[in-house]
Design a protein around this motif. Structure first.
Motif, PDB file in Angstrom:
ATOM      1  N   ARG A 164      -0.390  17.888  14.566  1.00 53.67           N
ATOM      2  CA  ARG A 164      -1.249  16.641  15.604  1.00 53.67           C
ATOM      3  C   ARG A 164      -2.658  16.639  15.537  1.00 53.67           C
ATOM      4  N   ASN A 165      -3.154  18.066  15.638  1.00 54.61           N
ATOM      5  CA  ASN A 165      -4.481  17.736  15.532  1.00 54.61           C
ATOM      6  C   ASN A 165      -5.051  17.619  14.142  1.00 54.61           C
ATOM      7  N   GLU A 166      -4.449  18.207  13.282  1.00 56.67           N
ATOM      8  CA  GLU A 166      -4.728  17.965  11.799  1.00 56.67           C
ATOM      9  C   GLU A 166      -4.682  16.285  11.441  1.00 56.67           C
ATOM     10  N   LEU A 167      -3.576  15.810  11.913  1.00 55.85           N
ATOM     11  CA  LEU A 167      -3.299  14.332  11.918  1.00 55.85           C
ATOM     12  C   LEU A 167      -4.554  13.493  12.472  1.00 55.85           C
ATOM     13  N   ASN A 168      -4.882  13.944  13.684  1.00 55.64           N
ATOM     14  CA  ASN A 168      -5.902  13.368  14.665  1.00 55.64           C
ATOM     15  C   ASN A 168      -7.323  13.322  13.762  1.00 55.64           C
ATOM     16  N   GLN A 169      -7.466  14.511  13.090  1.00 52.09           N
ATOM     17  CA  GLN A 169      -8.619  14.703  12.324  1.00 52.09           C
ATOM     18  C   GLN A 169      -8.639  13.520  11.342  1.00 52.09           C
ATOM     19  N   LEU A 170      -7.386  13.710  10.526  1.00 54.70           N
ATOM     20  CA  LEU A 170      -7.444  12.742   9.402  1.00 54.70           C
ATOM     21  C   LEU A 170      -7.539  11.210   9.657  1.00 54.70           C
ATOM     22  N   MET A 224       0.897  -1.122  -0.125  1.00 51.28           N
ATOM     23  CA  MET A 224      -0.170   0.147  -0.114  1.00 51.28           C
ATOM     24  C   MET A 224       0.852   1.256   0.047  1.00 51.28           C
ATOM     25  N   SER A 225       0.414   2.176  -0.661  1.00 49.72           N
ATOM     26  CA  SER A 225       1.428   3.592  -0.916  1.00 49.72           C
ATOM     27  C   SER A 225       1.111   4.292   0.245  1.00 49.72           C
ATOM     28  N   LYS A 226       2.246   5.122   0.636  1.00 53.02           N
ATOM     29  CA  LYS A 226       1.861   5.898   1.731  1.00 53.02           C
ATOM     30  C   LYS A 226       0.593   6.992   1.569  1.00 53.02           C
ATOM     31  N   VAL A 227      -0.025   7.209   2.626  1.00 57.06           N
ATOM     32  CA  VAL A 227      -1.222   8.090   2.438  1.00 57.06           C
ATOM     33  C   VAL A 227      -0.700   9.447   2.872  1.00 57.06           C
ATOM     34  N   LEU A 228       0.522   9.753   3.614  1.00 52.38           N
ATOM     35  CA  LEU A 228       0.853  11.064   4.134  1.00 52.38           C
ATOM     36  C   LEU A 228       1.931  11.557   3.456  1.00 52.38           C
ATOM     37  N   ASP A 229       2.218  12.668   2.955  1.00 50.72           N
ATOM     38  CA  ASP A 229       3.139  13.458   2.625  1.00 50.72           C
ATOM     39  C   ASP A 229       4.160  13.758   3.799  1.00 50.72           C
ATOM     40  N   ASP A 230       5.393  13.135   3.744  1.00 48.02           N
ATOM     41  CA  ASP A 230       6.175  13.389   4.970  1.00 48.02           C
ATOM     42  C   ASP A 230       6.605  14.803   5.272  1.00 48.02           C
ATOM     43  N   ASN A 251       5.075  17.311   5.054  1.00 46.34           N
ATOM     44  CA  ASN A 251       4.122  18.225   5.919  1.00 46.34           C
ATOM     45  C   ASN A 251       4.460  17.937   7.279  1.00 46.34           C
ATOM     46  N   ASN A 252       4.976  16.769   7.867  1.00 47.88           N
ATOM     47  CA  ASN A 252       5.461  16.600   9.076  1.00 47.88           C
ATOM     48  C   ASN A 252       6.415  17.576   9.647  1.00 47.88           C
ATOM     49  N   ILE A 253       6.212  17.660  10.954  1.00 47.76           N
ATOM     50  CA  ILE A 253       7.122  18.497  11.878  1.00 47.76           C
ATOM     51  C   ILE A 253       8.055  17.725  12.666  1.00 47.76           C
ATOM     52  N   GLY A 257       3.916  25.265  18.633  1.00 50.48           N
ATOM     53  CA  GLY A 257       2.498  25.645  18.034  1.00 50.48           C
ATOM     54  C   GLY A 257       2.300  24.698  16.767  1.00 50.48           C
ATOM     55  N   LYS A 258       3.304  24.605  15.873  1.00 52.65           N
ATOM     56  CA  LYS A 258       3.422  23.937  14.618  1.00 52.65           C
ATOM     57  C   LYS A 258       3.109  22.426  14.972  1.00 52.65           C
ATOM     58  N   LEU A 259       3.765  21.624  16.001  1.00 57.65           N
ATOM     59  CA  LEU A 259       3.581  20.604  16.211  1.00 57.65           C
ATOM     60  C   LEU A 259       2.081  20.349  16.655  1.00 57.65           C
TER      61      LEU A 259
END
Length: 296
Positions: free
Chosen positions: A37-43, A1-7, A9-11, A31-33
């Motif tokens: 984190r909130n964005e990833l939790n939503q996803l 399976m291909s990765k779903v995330l673009d690394d 964008n990670n901090i 703040g960025k973290l």
């Protein structure tokens, strides 16, 4: 399976950054973290919801397949019941037909000429006797032939009288055979219906497998995203911990500076107080310093 995330964008944060970055830089990084984190939790929540929906659809398809399986098995049981009845009836019909044939053989009904044919022949012979002039020998032979035909006709009629039961037996055999045919028709109809449910069961299981594969893929995506969210949370906690350490260091430095200032003020006030005791005149500022230290 291909990765779903673009690394990209990670901090990420290194130990060196954690130790050497300024408090302002760390606050900005925290703040960025937090936001990532909130964005990833939503996803991750969206992935989990999609996975749960697919799992629910999988269960629906499995339930549908099970319903077709139960219906197929129920119909197959009916097929077996009708087969047994058909076979029993065919066996009974065969026995009856065999009995019919045996009685026919015993009566020899099918042997020789038919009644109508014998009656016609007798009429022709009687007409010949009445209309033709025959010598004594031909007359005698003709009469004997007529008598022989009459005896054969009488014997045939007697056998037919005895065959009334045979006709009933043959009718019963035909009726039993017809009933067996009805059960055979039911076997065919029910077997076809059972096959339809079997095909639908196979199709439902295939669809369930396809949907389950989609659900598994969504779960793998959820795990990937959730792990990234957890890593960002851990890094956020690390930065927060470092910020608390820096706050504590600042507080300690401020307290040390304050104590140092207080000590200097105390020493200065003691010098002023000593001058006061020696009779020197104090100005207003000196008096205020004495009051602040409690020496006056």
């Amino acid at each position: 399976m291909s990765k779903v995330l673009d690394d990209s964008n990670n901090i990420e944060i290194t130990e060196e950054q954690l130790e050497n970055n300024s408090k302002g830089e760390l606050i900005k990084l925290a703040g960025k973290l937090r936001d990532r984190r909130n964005e990833l939790n939503q996803l991750a929540s969206e992935k989990a919801s999609a996975r749960d929906d697919l799992n629910a659809k999988t269960r629906e398809k499995v339930d549908e397949a099970q319903e077709h399986r139960e219906k197929r098995d129920e119909l197959n049981e009916q097929v077996q019941e009708h087969k047994e009845k058909r076979n029993d009836l065919n066996a009974k019909a065969n026995e009856l037909f065999e009995e019919v044939e045996q009685q026919k053989d015993d009566l020899k009904i099918d042997e020789g000429k038919e009644i109508e044919e014998l009656e016609s022949e007798i009429e022709d012979l009687e007409f010949k006797q009445q209309t033709e002039v025959l010598d004594a020998e031909d007359e005698r032979e003709l009469i004997e032939k007529i008598e022989q035909k009459r005896e054969e006709l009488q014997e045939k009629r007697e056998k037919l009288d005895q065959s009334d039961d045979l006709e009933e037996l043959e009718a019963e055999a035909e009726e039993v055979r017809a009933e067996a045919s009805e059960h055979h028709q039911k076997v065919t109809e029910l077997a076809d219906e059972a096959q339809e449910h079997h095909n639908k069961m196979i199709e439902a299981y295939r669809e369930a497998d396809d949907i389950r594969d989609e659900a598994d893929e969504k779960h793998e995506e959820f795990v990937e995203v959730q792990e990234a969210a957890d890593q960002h949370h851990e890094d956020f906690v690390r930065v927060q911990k470092r910020l608390r350490e820096l706050d504590k260091q600042e507080e300690e430095e401020e307290r040390a500076q304050r104590e140092e200032k207080e000590e200097a003020a105390r020493e200065e006030a003691e010098e002023i107080y000593q001058k006061f005791k020696e009779g020197e005149t104090l100005d207003t500022e000196d008096l205020m310093k004495l009051q602040k230290t409690g020496l006056l």
